[in-house]
Design an enzyme around this catalytic site. Structure first.
Site, PDB file in Angstrom:
ATOM      1  N   GLY A  10      12.236 -29.781 -11.680  1.00 13.02           N
ATOM      2  CA  GLY A  10      11.843 -30.653 -10.364  1.00 13.02           C
ATOM      3  C   GLY A  10      10.050 -31.041 -10.762  1.00 13.02           C
ATOM      4  O   GLY A  10       9.573 -31.064  -9.602  1.00 13.02           O
ATOM      5  N   ARG A  14       7.383 -33.397  -4.970  1.00 14.98           N
ATOM      6  CA  ARG A  14       6.075 -32.997  -4.105  1.00 14.98           C
ATOM      7  C   ARG A  14       5.889 -31.548  -4.476  1.00 14.98           C
ATOM      8  O   ARG A  14       4.652 -31.166  -4.546  1.00 14.98           O
ATOM      9  CB  ARG A  14       6.521 -33.145  -2.707  1.00 14.98           C
ATOM     10  CG  ARG A  14       6.472 -34.543  -2.098  1.00 14.98           C
ATOM     11  CD  ARG A  14       6.998 -34.767  -0.685  1.00 14.98           C
ATOM     12  NE  ARG A  14       8.446 -34.351  -0.539  1.00 14.98           N
ATOM     13  CZ  ARG A  14       9.371 -35.359  -0.901  1.00 14.98           C
ATOM     14  NH1 ARG A  14       9.054 -36.583  -0.817  1.00 14.98           N
ATOM     15  NH2 ARG A  14      10.763 -35.144  -0.826  1.00 14.98           N
ATOM     16  N   GLY A  99      12.685 -21.996  -4.906  1.00 19.99           N
ATOM     17  CA  GLY A  99      12.134 -22.512  -3.522  1.00 19.99           C
ATOM     18  C   GLY A  99      13.214 -23.505  -3.006  1.00 19.99           C
ATOM     19  O   GLY A  99      13.121 -24.022  -1.758  1.00 19.99           O
ATOM     20  N   THR A 100      13.827 -24.031  -3.780  1.00 20.18           N
ATOM     21  CA  THR A 100      15.134 -25.141  -3.240  1.00 20.18           C
ATOM     22  C   THR A 100      15.521 -24.496  -2.141  1.00 20.18           C
ATOM     23  O   THR A 100      16.075 -23.282  -2.038  1.00 20.18           O
ATOM     24  CB  THR A 100      15.931 -25.264  -4.326  1.00 20.18           C
ATOM     25  OG1 THR A 100      15.177 -25.766  -5.487  1.00 20.18           O
ATOM     26  CG2 THR A 100      16.902 -26.547  -3.978  1.00 20.18           C
ATOM     27  N   PRO A 126      12.727 -18.998   1.039  1.00 21.93           N
ATOM     28  CA  PRO A 126      13.148 -20.389   1.944  1.00 21.93           C
ATOM     29  C   PRO A 126      11.591 -20.719   2.241  1.00 21.93           C
ATOM     30  O   PRO A 126      11.476 -22.017   2.347  1.00 21.93           O
ATOM     31  CB  PRO A 126      13.726 -19.856   3.043  1.00 21.93           C
ATOM     32  CG  PRO A 126      14.334 -18.512   2.629  1.00 21.93           C
ATOM     33  CD  PRO A 126      13.822 -18.043   1.508  1.00 21.93           C
ATOM     34  N   PHE A 128       7.504 -20.338   0.660  1.00 23.19           N
ATOM     35  CA  PHE A 128       6.540 -19.484   0.119  1.00 23.19           C
ATOM     36  C   PHE A 128       4.983 -19.175   0.805  1.00 23.19           C
ATOM     37  O   PHE A 128       4.318 -18.701   0.398  1.00 23.19           O
ATOM     38  CB  PHE A 128       6.270 -20.210  -1.435  1.00 23.19           C
ATOM     39  CG  PHE A 128       7.332 -19.996  -2.362  1.00 23.19           C
ATOM     40  CD1 PHE A 128       7.688 -18.948  -3.073  1.00 23.19           C
ATOM     41  CD2 PHE A 128       7.802 -21.391  -2.596  1.00 23.19           C
ATOM     42  CE1 PHE A 128       8.714 -18.777  -3.888  1.00 23.19           C
ATOM     43  CE2 PHE A 128       9.133 -21.108  -3.678  1.00 23.19           C
ATOM     44  CZ  PHE A 128       9.171 -19.949  -4.416  1.00 23.19           C
ATOM     45  N   HIS A 155       9.435 -31.479  10.105  1.00 23.17           N
ATOM     46  CA  HIS A 155       9.296 -31.987   8.743  1.00 23.17           C
ATOM     47  C   HIS A 155       9.146 -33.386   8.360  1.00 23.17           C
ATOM     48  O   HIS A 155       9.663 -34.149   9.030  1.00 23.17           O
ATOM     49  CB  HIS A 155      10.332 -31.263   7.781  1.00 23.17           C
ATOM     50  CG  HIS A 155      10.379 -30.019   7.420  1.00 23.17           C
ATOM     51  ND1 HIS A 155      10.888 -29.045   8.534  1.00 23.17           N
ATOM     52  CD2 HIS A 155       9.901 -29.095   6.308  1.00 23.17           C
ATOM     53  CE1 HIS A 155      10.703 -27.649   7.985  1.00 23.17           C
ATOM     54  NE2 HIS A 155      10.130 -27.622   6.836  1.00 23.17           N
ATOM     55  N   LYS A 159      12.561 -35.028   3.717  1.00 21.88           N
ATOM     56  CA  LYS A 159      13.438 -33.886   3.456  1.00 21.88           C
ATOM     57  C   LYS A 159      14.962 -34.286   3.658  1.00 21.88           C
ATOM     58  O   LYS A 159      15.343 -34.957   4.272  1.00 21.88           O
ATOM     59  CB  LYS A 159      13.020 -32.934   4.761  1.00 21.88           C
ATOM     60  CG  LYS A 159      13.688 -31.548   4.421  1.00 21.88           C
ATOM     61  CD  LYS A 159      12.811 -30.653   5.117  1.00 21.88           C
ATOM     62  CE  LYS A 159      13.541 -29.188   5.056  1.00 21.88           C
ATOM     63  NZ  LYS A 159      13.370 -28.628   3.736  1.00 21.88           N
ATOM     64  N   THR A 166      13.625 -22.430   6.109  1.00 21.18           N
ATOM     65  CA  THR A 166      13.139 -21.667   6.954  1.00 21.18           C
ATOM     66  C   THR A 166      13.639 -21.228   8.167  1.00 21.18           C
ATOM     67  O   THR A 166      13.724 -20.234   8.637  1.00 21.18           O
ATOM     68  CB  THR A 166      11.461 -22.193   6.972  1.00 21.18           C
ATOM     69  OG1 THR A 166      11.120 -22.475   5.822  1.00 21.18           O
ATOM     70  CG2 THR A 166      10.533 -21.255   7.857  1.00 21.18           C
TER      71      THR A 166
HETATM   72  N1  LIG Z   1      10.272 -22.515  -0.544  1.00 21.94           N
HETATM   73  C1  LIG Z   1       9.417 -23.282  -0.166  1.00 21.94           C
HETATM   74  O1  LIG Z   1       8.264 -22.842   0.355  1.00 21.94           O
HETATM   75  C2  LIG Z   1       9.393 -24.798  -0.005  1.00 21.94           C
HETATM   76  C3  LIG Z   1      10.678 -25.207  -0.450  1.00 21.94           C
HETATM   77  N2  LIG Z   1      10.828 -26.733  -0.580  1.00 21.94           N
HETATM   78  C4  LIG Z   1      12.052 -27.143  -1.022  1.00 21.94           C
HETATM   79  O2  LIG Z   1      11.975 -27.443  -2.373  1.00 21.94           O
HETATM   80  C5  LIG Z   1      12.892 -28.511  -2.676  1.00 21.94           C
HETATM   81  C6  LIG Z   1      12.037 -29.571  -3.400  1.00 21.94           C
HETATM   82  O3  LIG Z   1      11.252 -30.437  -2.364  1.00 21.94           O
HETATM   83  P1  LIG Z   1      10.221 -31.473  -2.694  1.00 21.94           P
HETATM   84  O4  LIG Z   1       9.706 -30.981  -3.615  1.00 21.94           O
HETATM   85  O5  LIG Z   1       9.662 -31.954  -1.172  1.00 21.94           O
HETATM   86  O6  LIG Z   1      11.381 -32.536  -2.928  1.00 21.94           O
HETATM   87  P2  LIG Z   1      11.315 -33.810  -3.999  1.00 21.94           P
HETATM   88  O7  LIG Z   1      12.518 -34.738  -3.766  1.00 21.94           O
HETATM   89  O8  LIG Z   1       9.573 -34.403  -3.954  1.00 21.94           O
HETATM   90  O9  LIG Z   1      11.239 -33.211  -5.447  1.00 21.94           O
HETATM   91  C7  LIG Z   1      12.742 -32.871  -6.078  1.00 21.94           C
HETATM   92  C8  LIG Z   1      12.722 -33.114  -7.311  1.00 21.94           C
HETATM   93  O10 LIG Z   1      13.829 -32.714  -7.919  1.00 21.94           O
HETATM   94  C9  LIG Z   1      14.166 -33.493  -9.028  1.00 21.94           C
HETATM   95  N3  LIG Z   1      15.524 -33.253  -9.600  1.00 21.94           N
HETATM   96  C10 LIG Z   1      16.622 -33.768  -8.855  1.00 21.94           C
HETATM   97  N4  LIG Z   1      17.774 -33.474  -9.894  1.00 21.94           N
HETATM   98  C11 LIG Z   1      17.059 -32.818 -10.869  1.00 21.94           C
HETATM   99  C12 LIG Z   1      17.867 -32.494 -11.879  1.00 21.94           C
HETATM  100  N5  LIG Z   1      19.265 -32.599 -12.059  1.00 21.94           N
HETATM  101  N6  LIG Z   1      16.859 -32.082 -13.001  1.00 21.94           N
HETATM  102  C13 LIG Z   1      15.730 -31.858 -12.765  1.00 21.94           C
HETATM  103  N7  LIG Z   1      14.999 -32.250 -11.683  1.00 21.94           N
HETATM  104  C14 LIG Z   1      15.898 -32.819 -10.752  1.00 21.94           C
HETATM  105  C15 LIG Z   1      13.736 -34.926  -8.690  1.00 21.94           C
HETATM  106  O11 LIG Z   1      13.610 -35.738  -9.493  1.00 21.94           O
HETATM  107  C16 LIG Z   1      12.628 -34.647  -7.529  1.00 21.94           C
HETATM  108  O12 LIG Z   1      11.315 -34.779  -8.500  1.00 21.94           O
HETATM  109  C17 LIG Z   1      13.638 -28.709  -1.357  1.00 21.94           C
HETATM  110  O13 LIG Z   1      14.993 -28.205  -1.505  1.00 21.94           O
HETATM  111  C18 LIG Z   1      12.844 -28.320  -0.423  1.00 21.94           C
HETATM  112  O14 LIG Z   1      13.511 -27.926   0.786  1.00 21.94           O
HETATM  113  C19 LIG Z   1       9.864 -27.482  -0.277  1.00 21.94           C
HETATM  114  C20 LIG Z   1       8.705 -27.043   0.140  1.00 21.94           C
HETATM  115  C21 LIG Z   1       8.307 -25.479   0.179  1.00 21.94           C
HETATM  116  O1  LIG Z   2      11.226 -29.626   2.277  1.00 23.00           O
HETATM  117  C1  LIG Z   2      10.205 -29.076   2.560  1.00 23.00           C
HETATM  118  O2  LIG Z   2       9.033 -29.666   2.787  1.00 23.00           O
HETATM  119  C2  LIG Z   2      10.242 -27.578   2.939  1.00 23.00           C
HETATM  120  N1  LIG Z   2      11.347 -26.933   2.842  1.00 23.00           N
HETATM  121  C3  LIG Z   2      11.268 -25.598   3.010  1.00 23.00           C
HETATM  122  C4  LIG Z   2      12.462 -25.294   4.118  1.00 23.00           C
HETATM  123  O3  LIG Z   2      13.539 -26.000   4.155  1.00 23.00           O
HETATM  124  O4  LIG Z   2      12.388 -24.565   5.024  1.00 23.00           O
HETATM  125  C5  LIG Z   2      10.234 -24.842   3.469  1.00 23.00           C
HETATM  126  C6  LIG Z   2       8.948 -25.739   4.097  1.00 23.00           C
HETATM  127  O5  LIG Z   2       9.394 -25.787   5.386  1.00 23.00           O
HETATM  128  C7  LIG Z   2       9.016 -27.095   3.533  1.00 23.00           C
END
Ligand SMILES: NC(=O)C1=CN([C@@H]2O[C@H](COP(=O)(O)OP(=O)(O)OC[C@H]3O[C@@H](n4cnc5c(N)ncnc54)[C@H](O)[C@@H]3O)[C@@H](O)[C@H]2O)C=CC1
Ligand SMILES: O=C(O)C1=N[C@H](C(=O)O)C[C@H](O)C1
Length: 266
Positions: A10, A14, A99-100, A126, A128, A155, A159, A166
């Site tokens: 990915g 973002r 992180g997904t 969930p 980081f 959010h 999203k 979280t």
């Molecule tokens: N654990 C944490 O602290 C955080 C977790 N997240 C989670 O991270 C995930 C991604 O969030 P964002 O970056 O905001 O989303 P985003 O939509 O900006 O990025 C997701 C990426 O996955 C890619 N993707 C989709 N299918 C794919 C595949 N088959 N192979 C490779 N890449 C593929 C897309 O092209 C896209 O660039 C979400 O589940 C979100 O909830 C987001 C922020 C913080």
């Molecule tokens: O999608 C996001 O942006 C985020 N996703 C995570 C969640 O589902 O809790 C972590 C953070 O809140 C940002």
């Protein structure tokens, strides 16, 4: 010094693009490949604005792990893709840092078994951000004393999953210590469906989606004559990166699944 070889799935996202920068600037990490279903066969330098590192881009995880030797996979994609990536990495003996969000209880149980079978570590976080992890821990502490709690997560409007990972994790942690209670008036009725939010063991979770927001959560507790509000705000995705770094370091020494960074911070 032997570097930790990292793959990021990915990389244009973002979070993924921020993780690429983290791995680039961390001396003991080495970015060895990325997985991007839309750009297989290219170099990362050809993906606009992501990186100046000429690492290979693979369209699928199996080819990537067959051709490239790695220690850790960082997954920041979508729930179904993330689940497939995590399982495949474990099959190859590569440690996932996930992180997904949006994984189900069944997904987590399946991954826990696979980790045990393969004796390979995996971290699913969930959230980081250190502040968010503390918000969850403080909420769990408060949940011992306050039975009535409403979780409001806010959010950005891109999203995909609701409630946030979280919010679910927070509710799970509070549920471990809270005397069970169905909140609100026993006769309450929703005149508009969804008005009271999602129900988790009698607690309610409300999901707000607005442009301008990044990632925020407020946990509100109530009792006779008082409320307590515990809130965390991420204003920039850089807030998640120290947790990603800690998880990559830590997973190298694990042989089981860890769900939640609260289990690895002191
Ligand atoms: N654990 C944490 O602290 C955080 C977790 N997240 C989670 O991270 C995930 C991604 O969030 P964002 O970056 O905001 O989303 P985003 O939509 O900006 O990025 C997701 C990426 O996955 C890619 N993707 C989709 N299918 C794919 C595949 N088959 N192979 C490779 N890449 C593929 C897309 O092209 C896209 O660039 C979400 O589940 C979100 O909830 C987001 C922020 C913080
Ligand atoms: O999608 C996001 O942006 C985020 N996703 C995570 C969640 O589902 O809790 C972590 C953070 O809140 C940002």
């Amino acid at each position: 010094m032997e570097k930790i070889k990292v793959i990021i799935a990915g990389p244009r996202g973002r979070m993924g693009s921020e993780a690429v920068k983290l791995v680039e600037r961390t001396e003991k990490f080495e970015l060895v490949a990325v997985v991007d279903h839309k750009h297989g066969g290219k170099l990362l330098t050809e993906l606009e604005g992501v990186s100046t590192l000429p690492v290979p881009v693979f369209a699928d995880i199996t080819t990537c792990l067959t051709e490239v030797k790695a220690d850790v996979l960082i997954d920041l994609t979508t729930p179904e893709v993330g689940m497939h990536h995590t399982k495949t990495a474990l099959e190859f003996g590569v440690r996932p840092v996930v992180g997904t969000t949006g994984f189900t209880q069944e997904n987590l149980a399946e991954l826990e078994n696979l980790c045990r079978e393969k004796e390979t570590g995996c971290i699913i976080a969930p959230n980081f951000a250190l502040g968010a992890v503390l918000m969850m821990k403080f909420s769990q502490l408060a949940g011992r004393y306050f039975q009535d709690v409403e979780i409001i997560e806010l959010h950005h409007d891109k999203k995909l999953d609701a409630p946030s990972g979280t919010a679910v994790k927070t509710a799970e942690m509070i549920a471990q210590v809270r005397a069970e209670k169905s909140q609100g008036h026993p006769d309450e009725k929703e005149t508009l469906p969804g008005a009271r939010g999602a129900d988790f063991s009698g607690m309610h979770i409300h999901s707000v989606r607005l442009p301008g927001l990044i990632a925020h959560q407020q946990v509100m507790f109530g009792a006779e004559g008082q409320t307590l509000t515990i809130r965390h705000d991420s204003y920039d995705r850089v807030s998640f990166m120290s947790g990603v770094k800690l998880a990559v370091d830590t997973v190298m020494n694990l042989h089981t699944l860890v769900y939640g960074l609260e289990n690895i911070i002191e």
